[in-house]
Design an enzyme around this catalytic site. Sequence first.
Site, short mmCIF file in Angstrom:
data_model
loop_
_atom_site.label_atom_id
_atom_site.label_comp_id
_atom_site.label_asym_id
_atom_site.label_seq_id
_atom_site.Cartn_x
_atom_site.Cartn_y
_atom_site.Cartn_z
N TYR A 1 1.12 -1.14 -0.15
CA TYR A 1 0.05 0.26 0.26
C TYR A 1 1.12 1.39 0.05
O TYR A 1 1.63 1.35 1.03
CB TYR A 1 -1.06 -0.03 1.30
N LYS B 1 -1.55 -1.68 -3.93
CA LYS B 1 -2.90 -0.55 -3.40
C LYS B 1 -2.30 0.50 -3.68
O LYS B 1 -1.17 1.56 -3.15
CB LYS B 1 -3.68 -0.59 -2.23
N VAL C 1 -9.96 -1.27 -3.85
CA VAL C 1 -10.05 -1.50 -2.21
C VAL C 1 -10.26 0.22 -1.66
O VAL C 1 -10.09 1.23 -2.07
CB VAL C 1 -8.57 -1.14 -1.86
#
Length: 306
Positions: free
Chosen positions: A141, A170, A212
């Site tokens: 992420y 992400k 997400v």
Amino acid sequence: MTGPATRAPRHWGRVMSAMVTPFGADGRLDLDAARQLARWLVAHGNDGLVVGATTGEGTSLSDAERQDLVRAVSEAVTVPVLAGTGSNDTAHAIQLTRLARSAGAAGVLVVSPYYARPPQAGIEAHFRAVAAATDLPVMLYDVPLRTGRRVSEAVLLRLLEEVPNIVALKDATGDPPAAAALVAQAGDRLDLYSGDDAMTLPLLAVGAVGVVGTTTHWTGPQFQQMIEAHAGGAVERARAINARLIPSFRYVNSDESVYAMSVKAMLRTLGLPVGECRLPLPLAPPEVEAAARRVWAALQETAASG
């Protein structure tokens, strides 16, 4: 008008909410409400969930609460459940990742170390250490607004090439050209997910496989439709669906109400018992729930009109 097809994700779903964590009136973790919310999200367009991450107030949960939450949600639904196991303490991130594995997670979401702002060598070593501690697939992420430092392209490419269970990113950098370059070089080794709902359509255009999200708590069906339209080359339809989602994008984060607060306010207006946030996130101002009702009503109107 046609466009490039969207590749299907290899490990998880394509619309995955970063699920809020329900608390009772006493502030305690409400696992029954978490199970209820997880089932509701799956019934409303989510084919994967992420629990205990930023929108899930992961930093306000104890390790035991995180483990209980992963176990409860994983047992409640049949879709993949990822656990947010990031920390700016590498040893703690490893411990959280091991706890997630024992609780039944289908993968882990690991944010770059925040606040400490390590150099690229430290970021890379952190990710390698966490990935080495598990056999679960890992989604990295990158959210420089929160961490204070972006993960370099060179580090991401090395990790994707050399660490077999690092399989996804992400991306909350807000930089589609850089995402395009990364996808072009990483190829099928990378499943790219949008980490900013409003950037999903631009990132689909450069090779993302899904999102997400936060507004996906109530816009899951529309995101599925948008991704399906893009995958089928119906770019104009995808753009039209995205346009209907703009009020939700604008609602979910502001100076008065950040993501977890706004999502919970929306869910409360829909009758779901999610409670309020834990400090340092305060009670949502009354006008936030009024805005939620307006956003939901407008979304229903546009859905009815096609």
